[in-house]
Scaffold this motif. Structure first.
Motif, short mmCIF file in Angstrom:
data_model
loop_
_atom_site.label_atom_id
_atom_site.label_comp_id
_atom_site.label_asym_id
_atom_site.label_seq_id
_atom_site.Cartn_x
_atom_site.Cartn_y
_atom_site.Cartn_z
N THR A 1 -7.88 -0.91 0.79
CA THR A 1 -7.14 -1.53 1.88
C THR A 1 -5.76 -1.94 1.34
OG1 THR A 1 -8.09 -3.70 1.36
CG2 THR A 1 -9.23 -2.35 2.99
N MET A 2 -4.69 -1.34 1.90
CA MET A 2 -3.35 -1.53 1.34
C MET A 2 -2.33 -1.80 2.45
SD MET A 2 -3.41 1.67 -1.39
CE MET A 2 -1.86 1.17 -2.16
N GLU A 3 -1.31 -2.57 2.09
CA GLU A 3 -0.17 -2.79 2.98
C GLU A 3 0.85 -1.67 2.76
OE1 GLU A 3 -1.84 -6.07 4.72
OE2 GLU A 3 0.07 -5.15 5.26
N ARG B 1 -2.88 1.85 -8.91
CA ARG B 1 -3.11 2.79 -10.01
C ARG B 1 -4.56 3.28 -9.95
NH1 ARG B 1 -3.56 0.01 -14.00
NH2 ARG B 1 -3.28 -2.07 -13.11
N PHE B 2 -4.80 4.51 -10.37
CA PHE B 2 -6.16 5.04 -10.32
C PHE B 2 -6.39 6.01 -11.47
CE2 PHE B 2 -3.68 8.24 -8.11
CZ PHE B 2 -4.22 9.44 -8.56
N SER B 3 -7.65 6.19 -11.79
CA SER B 3 -8.09 7.17 -12.78
C SER B 3 -9.52 7.55 -12.44
CB SER B 3 -8.01 6.59 -14.20
OG SER B 3 -8.58 7.51 -15.14
N TRP B 4 -9.79 8.83 -12.29
CA TRP B 4 -11.16 9.26 -12.03
C TRP B 4 -11.49 10.48 -12.87
CZ3 TRP B 4 -11.78 14.20 -10.34
CH2 TRP B 4 -10.74 14.81 -9.64
N GLU C 1 0.89 5.30 -3.50
CA GLU C 1 1.74 4.40 -2.70
C GLU C 1 1.40 4.58 -1.23
OE1 GLU C 1 5.89 4.86 -3.32
OE2 GLU C 1 6.46 3.37 -1.82
N ALA C 2 1.06 3.47 -0.56
CA ALA C 2 0.63 3.51 0.84
C ALA C 2 1.82 3.82 1.74
CB ALA C 2 -0.01 2.18 1.25
N ALA C 3 1.69 4.88 2.54
CA ALA C 3 2.76 5.25 3.47
C ALA C 3 2.79 4.31 4.67
CB ALA C 3 2.58 6.69 3.94
N PHE C 4 1.67 3.64 4.97
CA PHE C 4 1.60 2.68 6.06
C PHE C 4 0.41 1.77 5.80
CE2 PHE C 4 -1.94 5.11 7.50
CZ PHE C 4 -1.57 6.45 7.33
N THR C 5 0.31 0.68 6.53
CA THR C 5 -0.78 -0.27 6.37
C THR C 5 -2.08 0.35 6.88
OG1 THR C 5 0.72 -2.15 6.61
CG2 THR C 5 -1.64 -2.57 6.95
N GLY C 6 -3.11 0.32 6.04
CA GLY C 6 -4.39 0.90 6.44
C GLY C 6 -5.27 1.14 5.23
N LEU D 1 -19.50 10.79 -11.04
CA LEU D 1 -18.09 10.52 -10.79
C LEU D 1 -17.78 9.06 -11.18
CD1 LEU D 1 -15.38 11.53 -9.49
CD2 LEU D 1 -16.15 10.36 -7.42
N VAL D 2 -16.75 8.87 -11.99
CA VAL D 2 -16.31 7.54 -12.43
C VAL D 2 -14.91 7.31 -11.88
CG1 VAL D 2 -15.92 5.99 -14.37
CG2 VAL D 2 -17.69 7.75 -14.52
N LEU D 3 -14.75 6.26 -11.05
CA LEU D 3 -13.46 5.94 -10.44
C LEU D 3 -13.03 4.54 -10.86
CD1 LEU D 3 -11.11 6.41 -8.40
CD2 LEU D 3 -12.63 5.48 -6.63
N ARG D 4 -11.80 4.42 -11.37
CA ARG D 4 -11.23 3.13 -11.76
C ARG D 4 -9.93 2.91 -10.99
NH1 ARG D 4 -12.88 5.69 -16.55
NH2 ARG D 4 -14.58 4.62 -17.65
N THR D 5 -9.74 1.67 -10.49
CA THR D 5 -8.54 1.35 -9.70
C THR D 5 -7.97 0.01 -10.12
OG1 THR D 5 -9.89 0.32 -7.96
CG2 THR D 5 -9.33 2.66 -7.70
N GLY D 6 -6.66 -0.14 -9.93
CA GLY D 6 -5.97 -1.39 -10.20
C GLY D 6 -4.65 -1.40 -9.45
N GLY D 7 -4.02 -2.56 -9.38
CA GLY D 7 -2.73 -2.64 -8.72
C GLY D 7 -2.75 -3.50 -7.48
N ASP D 8 -1.88 -3.16 -6.51
CA ASP D 8 -1.65 -3.98 -5.32
C ASP D 8 -2.49 -3.44 -4.14
OD1 ASP D 8 1.30 -4.84 -3.33
OD2 ASP D 8 -0.67 -5.75 -3.49
N TYR D 9 -3.70 -3.98 -3.98
CA TYR D 9 -4.53 -3.63 -2.83
C TYR D 9 -5.52 -4.75 -2.57
CZ TYR D 9 -8.04 -2.32 -6.34
OH TYR D 9 -8.93 -2.32 -7.40
N GLY D 10 -6.12 -4.72 -1.38
CA GLY D 10 -7.05 -5.79 -1.00
C GLY D 10 -8.42 -5.61 -1.62
N GLN D 11 -9.12 -4.56 -1.26
CA GLN D 11 -10.45 -4.32 -1.79
C GLN D 11 -10.73 -2.82 -1.82
OE1 GLN D 11 -12.66 -5.49 2.40
NE2 GLN D 11 -13.84 -5.49 0.55
#
Length: 235
Positions: free
Chosen positions: A148-150, A156-159, A195-200, A220-230
């Motif tokens: 969930t991003m504005e 950031r991600f790595s999978w 980078e989120a093109a729009f809120t959603g 599958l291993v997914l790692r995330t960080g940065g500016d997002y809600g959940q």
């Protein structure tokens, strides 16, 4: 007192009309339930009309707010229990030592004490990843994760796919908009920024599409960080 004439039997609706009116009312209620109530309250959209009207996103927001409220309440309960379990330290009365008068040093013996060097402040390192998930996919099985991003936020991600490559589709949706950022077939791993093109909701869809010679499960291993809600698992 006279109010109105009593209607004749011929003027009253027949049983057939009453049954037909009841069936029509029930049908209208079912249509409203599927197109308005379920998308707005439970984020369920069996007919697709709720997304066109923007009601499905309203239901998703309500579910998200309910989950966040439940998480805050659980965190407050844990904090209260932790505070209740702490023991209050005993306060000891300070011991006052008697002052002993010392002879004043001679001017030749006075040496200015060396000032101690300040200790370096410890560096606070932030964790590289905020979330990490692992999921096993059988041959032909898919899964989807969304952040969930504005608008303008960067994550950031790595999978990586253990046991074989996967097909993936990086995309986003929300507010009646949708976008596809990148697609790939037979890719074992990837990393970068999103980078989120729009809120959603913005994220990835993965599917285990190994060939017949390597028809096995993958992890599958997914790692995330940065500016997002959940981070949400959609499938």
């Amino acid at each position: 007192m006279y109010n109105t004439d009593i209607p004749n039997r011929e003027e009253l609706p027949s049983t057939t009309k009453l049954v037909r009116s009841t069936i029509i009312a029930a049908f209208v209620a079912l249509v409203l339930l599927a197109t308005v109530v379920m998308p707005a309250e439970y984020a369920l959209d069996p007919t697709g009309a709720g997304r066109l009207l923007g009601l499905t996103e309203m239901g998703e927001i309500k579910e998200q707010l309910a989950e966040e409220a439940a998480a805050d309440e659980a965190a407050q309960m844990v904090a209260v229990q932790s505070s209740a379990g702490q023991e209050v330290p005993e306060v000891q009365e300070p011991v006052v030592a008697e002052a002993v008068e010392e002879p004043a040093p001679s001017p030749e013996a006075e040496v200015a004490p060396a000032e101690p060097e300040p200790a370096p402040e410890p560096e606070i390192t932030k964790p590289q990843w905020q979330n990490e998930v692992r999921v096993v996919l059988t041959p032909g099985e898919g899964t989807e994760f969304k952040l969930t991003m504005e608008e303008g936020a960067v994550a950031r991600f790595s999978w990586a796919s253990e046991g074989g490559p996967v097909n993936f589709d990086t995309h986003g949706d929300g507010g009646g908009q949708s976008i596809s950022y990148e697609k790939g077939r037979g890719v074992p791993e990837d990393e970068g920024t999103l980078e989120a093109a729009f809120t959603g909701n913005h994220g990835w869809f993965f599917r285990n599409r190994n060939d017949n010679d390597n028809d096995n499960d993958i992890t599958l291993v997914l790692r995330t960080g940065g500016d997002y809600g959940q981070l949400k698992k959609m499938l």
